[in-house]
Design a protein around this motif. Structure first.
Motif, mmCIF file in Angstrom:
data_model
loop_
_atom_site.group_PDB
_atom_site.id
_atom_site.type_symbol
_atom_site.label_atom_id
_atom_site.label_comp_id
_atom_site.label_asym_id
_atom_site.label_seq_id
_atom_site.Cartn_x
_atom_site.Cartn_y
_atom_site.Cartn_z
ATOM 1 N N ASP A 122 -38.532 12.204 -67.643
ATOM 2 C CA ASP A 122 -37.717 12.689 -66.574
ATOM 3 C C ASP A 122 -36.234 12.172 -66.790
ATOM 4 O O ASP A 122 -35.307 13.075 -66.588
ATOM 5 N N PHE A 123 -36.126 11.325 -67.229
ATOM 6 C CA PHE A 123 -34.716 10.563 -67.514
ATOM 7 C C PHE A 123 -33.757 11.586 -68.382
ATOM 8 O O PHE A 123 -32.695 11.943 -68.208
ATOM 9 N N SER A 124 -34.412 11.972 -69.501
ATOM 10 C CA SER A 124 -33.915 12.889 -70.604
ATOM 11 C C SER A 124 -33.508 14.228 -70.093
ATOM 12 O O SER A 124 -32.389 14.642 -70.072
ATOM 13 N N GLY A 125 -34.642 14.543 -69.157
ATOM 14 C CA GLY A 125 -34.321 15.818 -68.582
ATOM 15 C C GLY A 125 -33.221 15.966 -67.488
ATOM 16 O O GLY A 125 -32.279 16.881 -68.008
ATOM 17 N N PHE A 126 -32.928 14.731 -66.848
ATOM 18 C CA PHE A 126 -32.013 14.513 -66.034
ATOM 19 C C PHE A 126 -30.581 14.606 -66.740
ATOM 20 O O PHE A 126 -29.661 15.218 -66.397
ATOM 21 N N MET A 127 -30.543 13.862 -67.870
ATOM 22 C CA MET A 127 -29.189 13.344 -68.408
ATOM 23 C C MET A 127 -28.774 14.790 -69.230
ATOM 24 O O MET A 127 -27.493 14.983 -69.308
ATOM 25 N N SER A 128 -29.749 15.830 -69.851
ATOM 26 C CA SER A 128 -29.030 16.830 -70.612
ATOM 27 C C SER A 128 -28.649 17.656 -69.472
ATOM 28 O O SER A 128 -27.575 18.313 -69.751
ATOM 29 N N ALA A 129 -29.364 17.718 -68.456
ATOM 30 C CA ALA A 129 -28.607 18.745 -67.275
ATOM 31 C C ALA A 129 -27.495 17.928 -66.739
ATOM 32 O O ALA A 129 -26.439 18.977 -66.556
ATOM 33 N N ALA A 486 -18.499 6.766 -69.742
ATOM 34 C CA ALA A 486 -18.486 6.433 -68.333
ATOM 35 C C ALA A 486 -19.184 7.672 -67.738
ATOM 36 O O ALA A 486 -19.645 7.379 -66.614
ATOM 37 N N LEU A 487 -18.947 8.892 -68.167
ATOM 38 C CA LEU A 487 -19.351 10.063 -67.459
ATOM 39 C C LEU A 487 -20.927 9.907 -67.545
ATOM 40 O O LEU A 487 -21.557 10.356 -66.575
ATOM 41 N N MET A 488 -21.741 9.579 -68.521
ATOM 42 C CA MET A 488 -22.968 9.469 -69.073
ATOM 43 C C MET A 488 -23.523 8.520 -68.138
ATOM 44 O O MET A 488 -24.685 8.669 -67.738
ATOM 45 N N ALA A 489 -22.681 7.378 -68.126
ATOM 46 C CA ALA A 489 -23.225 6.184 -67.168
ATOM 47 C C ALA A 489 -23.449 6.651 -65.854
ATOM 48 O O ALA A 489 -24.234 6.205 -65.051
ATOM 49 N N ALA A 490 -22.418 7.396 -65.218
ATOM 50 C CA ALA A 490 -22.220 8.018 -63.849
ATOM 51 C C ALA A 490 -23.744 8.634 -63.541
ATOM 52 O O ALA A 490 -24.260 8.687 -62.764
ATOM 53 N N GLY A 491 -23.938 9.694 -64.676
ATOM 54 C CA GLY A 491 -25.205 10.309 -64.630
ATOM 55 C C GLY A 491 -26.500 9.378 -64.416
ATOM 56 O O GLY A 491 -27.398 9.687 -63.722
ATOM 57 N N GLY A 492 -26.539 8.268 -65.155
ATOM 58 C CA GLY A 492 -27.625 7.388 -65.170
ATOM 59 C C GLY A 492 -27.684 6.665 -63.935
ATOM 60 O O GLY A 492 -28.750 6.491 -63.517
ATOM 61 N N TRP A 493 -26.714 6.088 -63.292
ATOM 62 C CA TRP A 493 -26.580 5.615 -62.227
ATOM 63 C C TRP A 493 -27.180 6.524 -61.015
ATOM 64 O O TRP A 493 -27.921 6.129 -60.204
ATOM 65 N N ILE A 494 -26.582 7.756 -60.824
ATOM 66 C CA ILE A 494 -27.325 8.727 -59.862
ATOM 67 C C ILE A 494 -28.720 9.156 -60.054
ATOM 68 O O ILE A 494 -29.194 9.069 -59.151
ATOM 69 N N TYR A 495 -29.427 9.146 -61.343
ATOM 70 C CA TYR A 495 -30.569 9.252 -61.654
ATOM 71 C C TYR A 495 -31.346 8.056 -61.212
ATOM 72 O O TYR A 495 -32.189 8.093 -60.502
ATOM 73 N N TRP A 496 -30.915 6.861 -61.405
ATOM 74 C CA TRP A 496 -31.519 5.419 -60.764
ATOM 75 C C TRP A 496 -31.644 5.796 -59.330
ATOM 76 O O TRP A 496 -32.278 5.219 -58.677
ATOM 77 N N ALA A 497 -30.329 5.917 -58.840
ATOM 78 C CA ALA A 497 -30.292 5.911 -57.164
ATOM 79 C C ALA A 497 -31.368 6.885 -56.498
ATOM 80 O O ALA A 497 -31.717 6.766 -55.722
ATOM 81 N N GLY A 498 -31.322 7.932 -57.157
ATOM 82 C CA GLY A 498 -32.273 9.243 -56.623
ATOM 83 C C GLY A 498 -33.631 8.886 -56.726
ATOM 84 O O GLY A 498 -34.211 8.932 -55.963
ATOM 85 N N THR A 499 -33.966 8.261 -57.949
ATOM 86 C CA THR A 499 -35.455 7.999 -58.178
ATOM 87 C C THR A 499 -36.057 6.741 -57.269
ATOM 88 O O THR A 499 -37.071 6.669 -56.817
ATOM 89 N N ARG A 500 -34.993 5.750 -57.108
ATOM 90 C CA ARG A 500 -35.246 4.732 -56.219
ATOM 91 C C ARG A 500 -35.303 5.179 -54.634
ATOM 92 O O ARG A 500 -36.162 4.464 -54.205
#
Length: 509
Positions: A122-129, A486-500
């Protein structure tokens, strides 16, 4: 590649996305093509399959060809012809084969999001998008400003003063972005006509350049010598950096797969459209560049001005002045069509992320009347409007915008790393009769994917190199690399917040 009639035209199993009464798509189930067609007729609250072969081919053309690259290549001289061919072989061909096989394995809405998710989770799918979506943020003002600049050439004497008028660029961009958004919200059955017109309009200026080049060749001979020496690319570092620009020009054949759930029989349609578009795109770039080089000395072609200026100089030499306003209008129309096509494709990424609850569920909802991902489209529109104003902002803000634009070139190529890596990883998965394999099977598939990976990695590294005239090269590199991180880290944070948030909601339920 298995092109046998029975495999290509059979009724394969395709993923079918069900949508509940709220308009939110649920987990996909597997049904036959006939069952899916029947289900779609019963449940209209889902994306409709409206793109046929012709529509998809024109979609690939309008997203895959950017006419400004013809002038950029011509300014570098005849050696750019060899670079065009090399870029096509080491990037477009591996990408096309990867898209064809992966989209026949998983012809779902979302394209590379689905492939990355299947291969790496899931994480890779979200980050590629996320990388693909954010890389397109500066695209809309850039392509619409370019369209506006071409409109001025329709009546250059009367409208020439608008070239420095920020209000003109903002108003034009807002109107055309609004048009593209509205027709896509109403539905791809309507929006596709803007994309189709843009693709047709893309062809004609390229043909004008080719014909005018032929006239110039007949009257005066070639303006540039085409010899083994002039056709051989330079190996100086600054010239190698230029190679990455022409690799960048061949991106785009993955966009149609984002609309996999809206393509009629995607397993049959996508392969033929991808390869037909590949020939078309290469022809436009290579023969168009030859046409400019035959008509004009490379020293008279500006890589910053674009194709319409090359046409303007050509008509000064050979005549046929009526072609300039026609070409200017068509180049402007083609860029508006390209903006509409990218708007439609890129909006499907937050749509499928909303379905999976990585983004707020509203992103996964369809319009109650038109069955389109209207929340994702409107979000893309609002962000596009913001960047339209940023692109015409004051010096300090404009400088930040330019850094962001440079940074997103790198971010744009990160999803290609996922595509080629997924192509390698998914070779382990069993391939049914409906899957269109690379000729030679797994060994060749892995080989071309490695070539694509190496080309993409080299392009990313070369994109980090600052321009030669940059007064502080180290600072420029730090800005680009730091901004990308920073841009990719922002995507990681959005993914973490959404899954949480989704996990907590399920616990409460």
């Amino acid at each position: 590649m298995h092109w046998e009639y029975g495999q290509i035209f059979a009724e394969p199993e395709i993923p079918h996305t069900k949508v509940d009464e709220t308009g939110l798509a649920s987990n996909p189930t597997t049904v036959t093509a006939r069952d899916a067609s029947s289900a779609e007729s019963e449940n209209t609250n889902q994306p409709k399959r409206v793109l046929g072969f012709r529509d998809l081919l024109l979609f690939y053309v309008v997203t895959g060809v950017s006419l400004r690259w013809i002038a950029t290549a011509a300014a570098a001289g005849p050696s750019s012809i060899a670079i065009w061919i090399g870029a096509w072989l080491v990037f477009y061909v591996p990408l096309a084969f990867s898209v064809v096989e992966l989209s026949s394995r998983y012809p779902d809405e979302g394209g590379l999001y689905v492939w990355s998710k299947k291969a790496f989770g899931d994480f890779s799918g979200f980050m590629s998008a996320w990388a693909y979506w954010t890389s397109n943020l500066p695209y809309f003002p850039a392509v619409l400003y370019f369209a506006a600049s071409n409109v001025i050439y329709m009546r250059q004497n009367a409208w020439g003063h608008l070239s420095n008028d920020a209000t003109f660029y903002i108003v034009f961009s807002l109107l055309t972005l609004t048009l593209a958004t509205v027709v896509n919200i109403v539905g791809l059955n309507v929006g596709k006509w803007l994309h189709n017109l843009g693709a047709i309009a893309m062809w004609i200026p390229a043909l004008i350049v080719i014909v005018m080049g032929g006239i110039a060749l007949h009257r005066y001979g070639s303006a540039n010598a085409f010899t083994r020496h002039t056709l051989t690319p330079s190996l100086h570092f600054k010239d190698i950096i230029f190679w990455s620009l022409l690799v960048f020009a061949f991106g785009g054949c993955e966009t149609g797969s984002f609309l996999g759930g809206e393509i009629k029989n995607p397993r049959r349609t996508i392969p033929w459209a991808v390869f037909a578009a590949g020939v078309t795109v290469a022809f436009c770039y290579i023969v168009g560049t030859v046409g400019v080089l035959v008509a004009l000395p490379s020293t008279e072609v500006s890589n910053l001005q674009g194709l319409v200026q090359a046409i303007a100089k050509t008509v000064e030499r050979v005549g046929y002045f009526w072609t300039l306003p026609v070409a200017a209008f068509l180049i402007a129309l083609s860029n508006v069509g390209a903006a509409g096509a990218y708007l439609a494709a890129v909006a499907r990424l937050p749509f499928v992320a909303g379905i999976d609850r990585f983004l707020p569920p509203a992103f996964g909802r369809l319009h109650p009347r038109w069955n389109t991902p209207w929340v994702a489209l409107l979000t893309q529109y609002v962000v596009g409007v913001l960047f339209i104003f940023l692109g015409q902002a004051g010096t300090n803000v404009k400088g930040a915008y330019d850094v962001l634009a440079s940074m997103t070139v790198i971010v744009y190529f990160i999803p290609y790393l996922y595509v080629f890596a997924a192509m390698i990883k998914l070779q382990r998965e069993p391939a049914g009769a409906e899957v269109i394999r690379v000729p030679g099977g797994k060994p060749v598939a892995v080989l071309i994917s490695v070539v694509g990976l190496l080309t993409t990695t080299a392009t990313i590294l070369l994109s980090v190199v600052p321009p030669a005239d940059d007064p502080n090269k180290l600072l420029a590199v730090l800005k680009i690399v730091g901004g990308t991180a920073a841009l990719m880290a922002a995507g990681g944070w959005i993914y973490w917040a959404g899954t949480r948030k989704h996990r907590l909601a399920r616990l409460k339920a």
